[in-house]
Design an enzyme around this catalytic site. Sequence first.
Site, mmCIF file in Angstrom:
data_model
loop_
_atom_site.group_PDB
_atom_site.id
_atom_site.type_symbol
_atom_site.label_atom_id
_atom_site.label_comp_id
_atom_site.label_asym_id
_atom_site.label_seq_id
_atom_site.Cartn_x
_atom_site.Cartn_y
_atom_site.Cartn_z
ATOM 1 N N HIS A 142 -7.047 6.698 5.322
ATOM 2 C CA HIS A 142 -6.032 7.570 5.926
ATOM 3 C C HIS A 142 -4.866 7.790 4.964
ATOM 4 O O HIS A 142 -4.408 8.927 4.774
ATOM 5 C CB HIS A 142 -5.537 6.935 7.233
ATOM 6 C CG HIS A 142 -4.354 7.611 7.844
ATOM 7 N ND1 HIS A 142 -4.458 8.552 8.854
ATOM 8 C CD2 HIS A 142 -3.019 7.486 7.604
ATOM 9 C CE1 HIS A 142 -3.258 8.975 9.191
ATOM 10 N NE2 HIS A 142 -2.366 8.332 8.454
ATOM 11 N N GLU A 143 -4.385 6.715 4.358
ATOM 12 C CA GLU A 143 -3.257 6.836 3.431
ATOM 13 C C GLU A 143 -3.657 7.601 2.167
ATOM 14 O O GLU A 143 -2.871 8.410 1.653
ATOM 15 C CB GLU A 143 -2.719 5.447 3.070
ATOM 16 C CG GLU A 143 -2.198 4.641 4.250
ATOM 17 C CD GLU A 143 -1.122 5.364 5.042
ATOM 18 O OE1 GLU A 143 -0.420 6.221 4.466
ATOM 19 O OE2 GLU A 143 -0.991 5.082 6.248
ATOM 20 N N HIS A 146 -3.390 11.187 2.898
ATOM 21 C CA HIS A 146 -2.029 11.721 2.745
ATOM 22 C C HIS A 146 -1.758 12.094 1.290
ATOM 23 O O HIS A 146 -1.195 13.156 1.001
ATOM 24 C CB HIS A 146 -1.000 10.675 3.193
ATOM 25 C CG HIS A 146 -0.752 10.659 4.665
ATOM 26 N ND1 HIS A 146 -0.419 11.780 5.382
ATOM 27 C CD2 HIS A 146 -0.764 9.630 5.566
ATOM 28 C CE1 HIS A 146 -0.250 11.456 6.657
ATOM 29 N NE2 HIS A 146 -0.455 10.159 6.793
ATOM 30 N N GLU A 219 -0.702 14.293 10.268
ATOM 31 C CA GLU A 219 -1.362 13.044 10.663
ATOM 32 C C GLU A 219 -2.807 13.304 11.074
ATOM 33 O O GLU A 219 -3.708 12.521 10.755
ATOM 34 C CB GLU A 219 -0.598 12.366 11.806
ATOM 35 C CG GLU A 219 0.678 11.661 11.378
ATOM 36 C CD GLU A 219 0.419 10.608 10.319
ATOM 37 O OE1 GLU A 219 -0.551 9.816 10.457
ATOM 38 O OE2 GLU A 219 1.176 10.573 9.335
#
EC number: 3.4.24.-
Length: 290
Positions: A142-143, A146, A219
């Site tokens: 997930h990071e 980003h 997100e």
Amino acid sequence: MMRIFLFLATNLAVLVIASITLKLLGVDRYTGQNYGSLLVFCAVFGFAGSLISLFISKWMAKMSTRTEIISQPRTRHEQWLLQTVEQLSREAGIKMPEVGIFPAYEANAFATGWNRNDALVAVSQGLLERFSPDEVRAVLAHEIGHVANGDMVTLALIQGVVNTFVMFFARIFGNFVDKAILKNEDGHGIGYFVATIFAELVLGILASIIVMWFSRKREYRADEAGAQLAGTSAMIGALQRLRAEQGLPVHMPDSLKAFGINGSLKHGMAGLFMTHPSLEDRIEALRQRG
């Protein structure tokens, strides 16, 4: 992201300080005469705060969270963490970011940095201790999502645009109050100054709703990237584990909550200022994605 957020407060402070400085230097009396030059002038100041914050984001993150960068792994957990981030970065097509661990009991992680090839990904000690390897890998994915999506840069640019128009329209409002209502014909009086500051505060809070809306949208995109890199079931599992720990206090600095995986939960009007969608909505979005 944030409880009336350090990020928002910092940008509002930049606007207010800029206004006071411009008033003391007498610059406003010249920029207020031409809307084109005023807009350019506001853009310079409007982007200054967000871009400076972006360029020092890694340093600020390390200092505020006491993140310890892993340069030489000392344990098998640190070795696994480095190898996992390296693999995910390679699959995402980005340069290996710095990897760190910050001392916090809550399960959380964040990514920051001024571009996708000069980033920092850090996880909390609590995340490493209580989450399974698959769940940690999904959080890391997930990071990395980003970073690969360039969310830090995009958010800074959006904040810069918002700052610009807040300053611009606040000065138009201040000029209207000063000239049309207070009938001041001799330069900019105290009415212009007070009205401009008031308008900047009000417009800044309203404009932050736009920034928070974008933050929530990105997100979902980071969750999708995490699902692509780590698998949909693993990403859903990580979000479910985060939901199970939602009652725990979050000690991450407000300026970094926007870039963490686990945001604060708010309802009603306060929900407009949330940086993250609810975990339930994020899980449902992944399930619908398949």
